[in-house]
Design a protein around this motif. Structure first.
Motif, short mmCIF file in Angstrom:
data_model
loop_
_atom_site.label_atom_id
_atom_site.label_comp_id
_atom_site.label_asym_id
_atom_site.label_seq_id
_atom_site.Cartn_x
_atom_site.Cartn_y
_atom_site.Cartn_z
N PHE A 72 0.84 -1.19 0.00
CA PHE A 72 0.00 0.00 0.00
C PHE A 72 0.88 1.24 0.00
O PHE A 72 0.51 2.28 -0.56
CB PHE A 72 -0.92 0.00 1.23
N VAL A 73 2.03 1.15 0.63
CA VAL A 73 3.01 2.25 0.70
C VAL A 73 3.97 2.14 -0.48
O VAL A 73 4.56 1.10 -0.71
CB VAL A 73 3.79 2.19 2.03
N ASP A 74 4.11 3.23 -1.23
CA ASP A 74 5.09 3.26 -2.33
C ASP A 74 5.64 4.68 -2.42
O ASP A 74 4.90 5.64 -2.65
CB ASP A 74 4.43 2.86 -3.65
N ARG A 75 6.95 4.80 -2.25
CA ARG A 75 7.58 6.12 -2.15
C ARG A 75 7.71 6.85 -3.48
O ARG A 75 8.32 7.91 -3.55
CB ARG A 75 8.93 5.99 -1.45
N TRP A 76 7.08 6.33 -4.53
CA TRP A 76 7.08 7.09 -5.80
C TRP A 76 6.19 8.33 -5.68
O TRP A 76 6.39 9.31 -6.40
CB TRP A 76 6.58 6.21 -6.96
N HIS A 77 5.21 8.31 -4.77
CA HIS A 77 4.28 9.43 -4.64
C HIS A 77 4.80 10.42 -3.60
O HIS A 77 5.30 10.02 -2.55
CB HIS A 77 2.90 8.91 -4.22
N SER A 78 4.67 11.71 -3.89
CA SER A 78 5.23 12.73 -3.01
C SER A 78 4.60 12.69 -1.61
O SER A 78 5.28 12.97 -0.61
CB SER A 78 5.03 14.12 -3.63
N PHE A 79 3.31 12.34 -1.51
CA PHE A 79 2.66 12.26 -0.21
C PHE A 79 3.29 11.17 0.65
O PHE A 79 3.57 11.37 1.84
CB PHE A 79 1.16 11.98 -0.41
N THR A 80 3.56 10.02 0.05
CA THR A 80 4.21 8.93 0.77
C THR A 80 5.64 9.29 1.11
O THR A 80 6.11 9.02 2.23
CB THR A 80 4.16 7.64 -0.06
N GLU A 81 6.35 9.91 0.17
CA GLU A 81 7.74 10.30 0.41
C GLU A 81 7.82 11.35 1.51
O GLU A 81 8.64 11.25 2.42
CB GLU A 81 8.36 10.84 -0.88
N LYS A 138 3.63 7.43 6.82
CA LYS A 138 2.66 7.65 7.90
C LYS A 138 1.35 8.22 7.37
O LYS A 138 0.27 7.95 7.93
CB LYS A 138 3.26 8.56 8.98
N GLY A 139 1.42 8.99 6.30
CA GLY A 139 0.20 9.48 5.67
C GLY A 139 -0.64 8.34 5.12
O GLY A 139 -1.88 8.36 5.19
N ASN A 140 0.01 7.32 4.58
CA ASN A 140 -0.72 6.13 4.10
C ASN A 140 -1.45 5.43 5.23
O ASN A 140 -2.58 4.94 5.05
CB ASN A 140 0.25 5.15 3.44
N VAL A 141 -0.82 5.38 6.39
CA VAL A 141 -1.45 4.75 7.55
C VAL A 141 -2.70 5.53 7.94
O VAL A 141 -3.74 4.94 8.28
CB VAL A 141 -0.45 4.67 8.73
N GLU A 142 -2.65 6.85 7.86
CA GLU A 142 -3.84 7.67 8.16
C GLU A 142 -4.97 7.35 7.19
O GLU A 142 -6.15 7.32 7.58
CB GLU A 142 -3.48 9.15 8.08
N LEU A 143 -4.64 7.13 5.92
CA LEU A 143 -5.67 6.79 4.94
C LEU A 143 -6.33 5.45 5.27
O LEU A 143 -7.55 5.30 5.16
CB LEU A 143 -5.07 6.75 3.53
N LEU A 144 -5.52 4.48 5.66
CA LEU A 144 -6.07 3.17 6.03
C LEU A 144 -6.94 3.28 7.28
O LEU A 144 -7.99 2.64 7.37
CB LEU A 144 -4.92 2.18 6.26
#
Length: 451
Positions: free
Chosen positions: A49-58, A63-69
């Motif tokens: 679910f986490v992929d550092r290609w996206h600026s939000f994840t980078e 941790k932003g991905n965790v908030e989405l989940l």
């Protein structure tokens, strides 16, 4: 009245947030609907679910991905290789500090054999009617790479057999969250007939209506959030009907475009750290010699202290303008979660690599995967390699290539995983550099050049 449960699952979303507003809306609405009917709902993610290609994840380091989940109401997730191998040890160790769901990863250990406190080998969920649903999970077996980051992995199939044996004593229904790929999921089903469901990922495969292997139903929802998996289960008969919802045809919330843009803006704001000030612009090309691929290749050569270096120019996705360069600029230019690597090749093997790179048409290949988040392979770029037009007059560091000599070639880890350049994939020795990405090497090199 027979007890009915509802299970939703995603896998390999890879921070493709363009689909997320629809997924989020769908999961929230379906969960509310089932719960209003007095039925239990479980939502799982099977990794990457986490992929550092996206600026939000980078920018948020996942941790932003965790908030989405959290927001979407997930029950539990497991790790993919993108969570496990693209985050430094301390970052992964605290990634789920604010998680409102369980993290299941039976084969992940700390050195010495203890488990991280946040990674559970299994969890048992009890429905409103008392049915016990046992869930375990495992991630892909990249043990040498995990070791470099300070983790240990146990062999996933044998680890799962241990957890399944334990769940047989405690649970009425057994589910495996697998980030192992389609072929390993088949083996799990064949060897563990007590498993009811395997929710899979890693190989980005799709089972539109599940796949039955003996007693077990295998499920998978492709990649990038293109599908959401759904299983309607009758507890008493253990009858599980699997299907997929295509995300593109689901209702989109009215603010979807703004939501997606906001995620990118959050990442952009977090990545505004100044790296260097350029006295002139630096360009790139996928088909011709250009500045930035050459700079990156030299950085790789120097970082790895190798005899020579090889990259593909398709890595570079944007130019750098004159003036201030930020971490966001470097991320936009090199979004790939790709690590440096050194392989040991004979001169004959190195010659085979160069001939294939130059004469096979590989430079025009369009692809994504293996960490590559670009469009096409692009022209191959070298440092301390001169390639003669006939493929024979090759020089390494100014001297003619010796077929019997052993050379250390600095290159990209994706070439050791893919089939593009077989001698690199099959190299007798491979040294990986983690957690550095190629953009970290570019930053390091630019700071050396433009102090």
């Amino acid at each position: 009245m027979r007890e009915k449960i509802h299970i939703y699952h995603t896998n390999d979303v890879h921070s493709h947030f363009e689909k997320w507003p629809r997924i989020r809306k769908f999961l929230k609405e379906r969960k509310a609907l089932h719960e209003a009917n007095g039925e239990d709902v479980f939502i799982f993610d099977c990794g990457d679910f986490v992929d550092r290609w996206h600026s939000f994840t980078e920018g948020t380091l996942g941790k932003g991905n965790v908030e989405l989940l959290n927001d979407a109401g997930y029950t539990a997730v497991t790790l993919g290789n993108n969570e496990g191998l693209t985050l430094p040890h301390d970052v992964l160790n605290h990634l789920y500090d604010e998680a409102e769901f369980d993290v299941l990863a039976a084969n992940l250990y700390l050195p010495g054999g203890t488990r991280p406190s946040w990674a559970l080998p299994y969890q048992i969920y009890k429905t409103s009617k008392g049915t016990k649903i046992g869930v375990t999970a495992a991630t892909a077996y990249y043990r040498p790479l995990y070791k470099l980051l300070g983790w240990e992995l146990s062999e996933p199939l044998s680890e799962l057999e241990n957890q399944i044996a334990e769940l047989q004593k405690q649970a009425d229904i057994i589910i495996v969250l697998s980030h192992l790929g389609m072929h390993d999921d088949q083996k799990i089903a064949e060897n563990n007939p007590r498993v009811d469901l395997i929710l899979g990922g890693h190989t980005h495969h799709v089972f539109m209506n599940g796949k039955k292997v003996n007693h077990t139903t295998l499920c998978a929802a492709g990649r990038y959030g293109e599908y959401i998996g759904y299983i309607e289960g009758e507890v008493d008969t253990k009858n599980f009907n699997a299907s997929l919802f295509e995300t593109a045809v689901l209702d989109s919330p009215p603010n979807a475009a703004e939501y997606i843009k906001d995620l990118d803006e959050i990442g952009k704001d977090l990545l505004q750290t100044e790296v260097v000030t350029l006295p002139e612009p630096l360009d790139y090309s996928w088909l011709e010699q250009s500045d930035l691929p050459a700079i990156l290749c030299e950085a790789l050569y120097k970082w790895c202290k190798a005899d020579c270096a090889l990259i593909n120019s398709g890595l570079i996705l944007s130019a750098l303008e004159k003036g201030v360069v930020t971490k966001y600029d470097l991320h936009r230019m090199l979004p790939h979660p790709i690590n440096p690597c050194v392989v040991e090749l004979s001169g004959a093997e190195l010659q085979e690599v160069l001939v294939k790179a130059e004469e096979s048409g590989l430079s025009e290949l369009e692809f994504q995967g293996l960490g590559f988040r670009g469009v096409m392979m692009g022209k191959f770029v070298y440092h301390d390699i001169e390639y003669g037009k006939d493929g024979r007059s090759i020089k390494i560091a100014g001297a003619p290539l010796v077929r019997e000599k052993i050379y250390h070639l600095a290159t990209l880890d994706m070439f050791t995983f893919g089939v593009f350049l077989p001698p690199i994939k099959n190299a007798r020795s491979k040294i990986y550099y983690l957690p550095e990405f190629v953009r970290d090497l570019m930053e390091w090199e630019l700071k050396q050049r433009y102090k």
